[in-house]
Design a protein around this motif. Structure first.
Motif, mmCIF file in Angstrom:
data_model
loop_
_atom_site.group_PDB
_atom_site.id
_atom_site.type_symbol
_atom_site.label_atom_id
_atom_site.label_comp_id
_atom_site.label_asym_id
_atom_site.label_seq_id
_atom_site.Cartn_x
_atom_site.Cartn_y
_atom_site.Cartn_z
ATOM 1 N N ASN A 313 11.603 19.468 39.513
ATOM 2 C CA ASN A 313 12.560 18.732 38.689
ATOM 3 C C ASN A 313 12.621 19.288 37.267
ATOM 4 O O ASN A 313 13.694 19.390 36.668
ATOM 5 C CB ASN A 313 12.202 17.241 38.650
ATOM 6 C CG ASN A 313 12.599 16.512 39.922
ATOM 7 O OD1 ASN A 313 13.546 16.891 40.593
ATOM 8 N ND2 ASN A 313 11.867 15.456 40.251
ATOM 9 N N TYR A 317 16.219 21.682 39.221
ATOM 10 C CA TYR A 317 16.834 21.463 40.525
ATOM 11 C C TYR A 317 17.109 19.978 40.755
ATOM 12 O O TYR A 317 16.384 19.110 40.253
ATOM 13 C CB TYR A 317 15.928 21.980 41.640
ATOM 14 C CG TYR A 317 15.953 23.481 41.815
ATOM 15 C CD1 TYR A 317 17.006 24.101 42.484
ATOM 16 C CD2 TYR A 317 14.924 24.265 41.301
ATOM 17 C CE1 TYR A 317 17.018 25.484 42.647
ATOM 18 C CE2 TYR A 317 14.930 25.646 41.456
ATOM 19 C CZ TYR A 317 15.991 26.247 42.135
ATOM 20 O OH TYR A 317 16.003 27.610 42.291
ATOM 21 N N ASN A 318 18.141 19.694 41.528
ATOM 22 C CA ASN A 318 18.492 18.332 41.914
ATOM 23 C C ASN A 318 17.744 17.982 43.195
ATOM 24 O O ASN A 318 18.005 18.568 44.247
ATOM 25 C CB ASN A 318 19.998 18.216 42.128
ATOM 26 C CG ASN A 318 20.412 16.856 42.684
ATOM 27 O OD1 ASN A 318 19.655 15.892 42.639
ATOM 28 N ND2 ASN A 318 21.636 16.779 43.198
ATOM 29 N N THR A 319 16.803 17.039 43.127
ATOM 30 C CA THR A 319 16.038 16.636 44.308
ATOM 31 C C THR A 319 16.416 15.236 44.777
ATOM 32 O O THR A 319 15.692 14.631 45.574
ATOM 33 C CB THR A 319 14.528 16.690 44.022
ATOM 34 O OG1 THR A 319 14.218 15.778 42.948
ATOM 35 C CG2 THR A 319 14.090 18.092 43.634
ATOM 36 N N GLY A 320 17.547 14.725 44.318
ATOM 37 C CA GLY A 320 18.004 13.416 44.763
ATOM 38 C C GLY A 320 17.005 12.331 44.445
ATOM 39 O O GLY A 320 16.408 12.301 43.372
ATOM 40 N N THR A 363 26.802 19.103 50.445
ATOM 41 C CA THR A 363 25.445 18.732 50.018
ATOM 42 C C THR A 363 24.406 19.677 50.625
ATOM 43 O O THR A 363 23.252 19.295 50.819
ATOM 44 C CB THR A 363 25.104 17.279 50.406
ATOM 45 O OG1 THR A 363 25.029 17.171 51.836
ATOM 46 C CG2 THR A 363 26.130 16.304 49.870
ATOM 47 N N ARG A 365 21.514 22.305 51.243
ATOM 48 C CA ARG A 365 20.257 22.262 50.501
ATOM 49 C C ARG A 365 19.170 23.095 51.152
ATOM 50 O O ARG A 365 19.274 23.468 52.330
ATOM 51 C CB ARG A 365 19.767 20.814 50.428
ATOM 52 C CG ARG A 365 19.408 20.257 51.800
ATOM 53 C CD ARG A 365 19.324 18.744 51.804
ATOM 54 N NE ARG A 365 20.595 18.128 51.469
ATOM 55 C CZ ARG A 365 20.755 16.842 51.197
ATOM 56 N NH1 ARG A 365 19.723 16.028 51.247
ATOM 57 N NH2 ARG A 365 21.935 16.356 50.881
ATOM 58 N N ILE A 396 20.404 27.088 38.036
ATOM 59 C CA ILE A 396 19.685 26.190 37.130
ATOM 60 C C ILE A 396 19.800 26.720 35.699
ATOM 61 O O ILE A 396 20.149 27.899 35.491
ATOM 62 C CB ILE A 396 18.202 26.037 37.507
ATOM 63 C CG1 ILE A 396 17.500 27.390 37.598
ATOM 64 C CG2 ILE A 396 18.087 25.278 38.820
ATOM 65 C CD1 ILE A 396 16.014 27.276 37.830
#
Length: 396
Positions: A313, A317-320, A363, A365, A396
């Motif tokens: 994070n 990065y987007n880790t939901g 989405t 991933r 990023i």
């Protein structure tokens, strides 16, 4: 107008061929040393981030000893279906251990986790009943709903207002159940069991939880979602697999004795399928015992989960909503996802892309799986590789 079968086959073939030509086909790889945090793939050592071996039990001496003893006693298979001549003492011992582990009266086992969900849903619910599922529940739950003939409705992912909206208008149904994943396999987040339980009681509805990715992961001692939330007896139907944290094969349902007896005499996958080989049942029982005997494995997994998630994070990065051992790196675009996967694999991480239609369009991933036997150096190196690759690709 339907699509010719050959056209469907050729469409998929073209997609796979294109990925292979671009060196971005990361599936069906031959993996050596699967029990380790570092594995050999294509004769190159890579840090394993695509494994369900969360607690590192695949190579545990107690499990291997249980397998050897079971083979020596029972041989390699059974002589019939469980209802006839296929039940052995080790099957009964495994089911008793599962029931004890989940705090239930009894348990039943099936030959796969997928079959377990199909068996439970199709046997217990039928036309005239209502099954309510989370929009991103596992495919086996969806297929079970379709095959059951019951009316099924989906609520927005982990959205309790959406769930209540369905339950509040369900008076016409005598039998109702909410089915959720304990840990969502593509998101790494956890079902809101306290609120689901409250709503279920309010609207006279049962609760079933698929704990495929939560046994050994959630809770201080790895007993799953109820332990994680400090709850007891909120789940009516406990489902889990014997092929992830528990490194064997099969699945189980645990619950009250009358329901389990009903499944034994009424679920077609139990009646008409060969049972677990005794060796796999023995391994699964030994794994449950090790989870309880070696809590340090869960403690270290939780430490590694926190270190990796906070690190990835911080990189950007987007880790939901991930809070578990499953940490998605949500990229969106398929090409970018595949390019990132290729770059990190080339640098020494084994990880696989998850692409549409396995998840919603847009989405795409990479799905990272954190293991208890990842060393601090493994995680630091992985974070460095992800950082450099993400920056080079402008992600990023």
């Amino acid at each position: 107008m339907g699509v010719l079968l050959e056209d469907r086959i050729n469409k998929l073939k073209r997609r796979v061929d294109r990925m292979k030509e671009n060196d971005t086909f990361f599936y069906l790889k031959t993996v050596e040393n699967t029990s380790e945090s570092r594995v050999l793939i294509d004769q190159k050592e890579k840090i394993m981030f695509a494994s369900y071996n969360y607690l590192g039990l695949i190579n545990h001496p107690k499990l291997k000893e249980a397998a050897i003893k079971a083979i020596e006693k029972y041989g390699v298979g059974t002589s019939g279906v469980r209802l006839l001549s296929g039940t052995t003492k080790v099957h009964e011992e495994l089911e008793a251990k599962i029931a004890e582990f989940k705090g239930a009266e009894d348990a039943i086992t099936y030959t796969s986790g997928y079959v377990t969900n199909l068996a439970a849903i199709t046997s217990l619910y039928q036309r005239g009943d209502l099954v309510v599922i989370d929009k991103i529940d596992h495919a086996s739950i969806i297929d079970g709903c379709i095959l059951s003939g019951a009316r099924y409705k989906t609520f927005l992912h982990n959205d309790m207002k959406s769930l209540e909206g369905i339950l509040a208008n369900s008076e016409e149904f005598v039998n109702k159940i909410v089915i959720v994943d304990g840990v969502y396999s593509m998101e790494g987040d956890v079902a809101n069991l306290p609120e689901i339980s409250r709503l279920a009681k309010k609207y006279n509805t049962k609760v079933m939880v698929d704990e495929a990715h939560s046994i050994g992961v959630l809770g201080k001692t790895g007993h799953g979602i109820e332990e994680y939330f400090g709850l007891k007896n909120t789940v009516d139907i406990n489902m889990g697999t014997l092929s992830k944290t528990i490194p064997s094969v099969g699945g189980y349902i645990a619950g009250n004795k009358d329901m389990i007896d009903y499944l034994r005499h009424n679920s077609r996958p139990f009646i008409f399928s060969a049972p677990l080989p005794p060796v796999t049942a023995a391994v699964a029982k030994a794994a449950l015992e090790v989870i309880e005997d070696e809590p340090e494995r869960i403690e270290n997994l939780h430490k590694n989960m926190k270190k990796f998630r906070e690190g990835i994070n911080s990189i950007g990065y987007n880790t939901g909503g991930s809070i578990t051992a499953i940490v998605p790196l949500i990229i969106g675009n398929e090409k970018d996802t595949l390019n990132l996967c290729k770059m990190v694999n080339d640098e020494g991480i084994f990880i696989c892309p998850i692409l549409f239609p396995a998840i919603p369009k847009g989405t795409n991933r990479l799905r990272a799986h954190v293991l208890t036997n990842h060393t601090s150096q493994d995680i630091d190196k992985a974070l460095d590789i992800f950082k450099k690759a993400g920056e080079k690709l402008g992600l990023i």
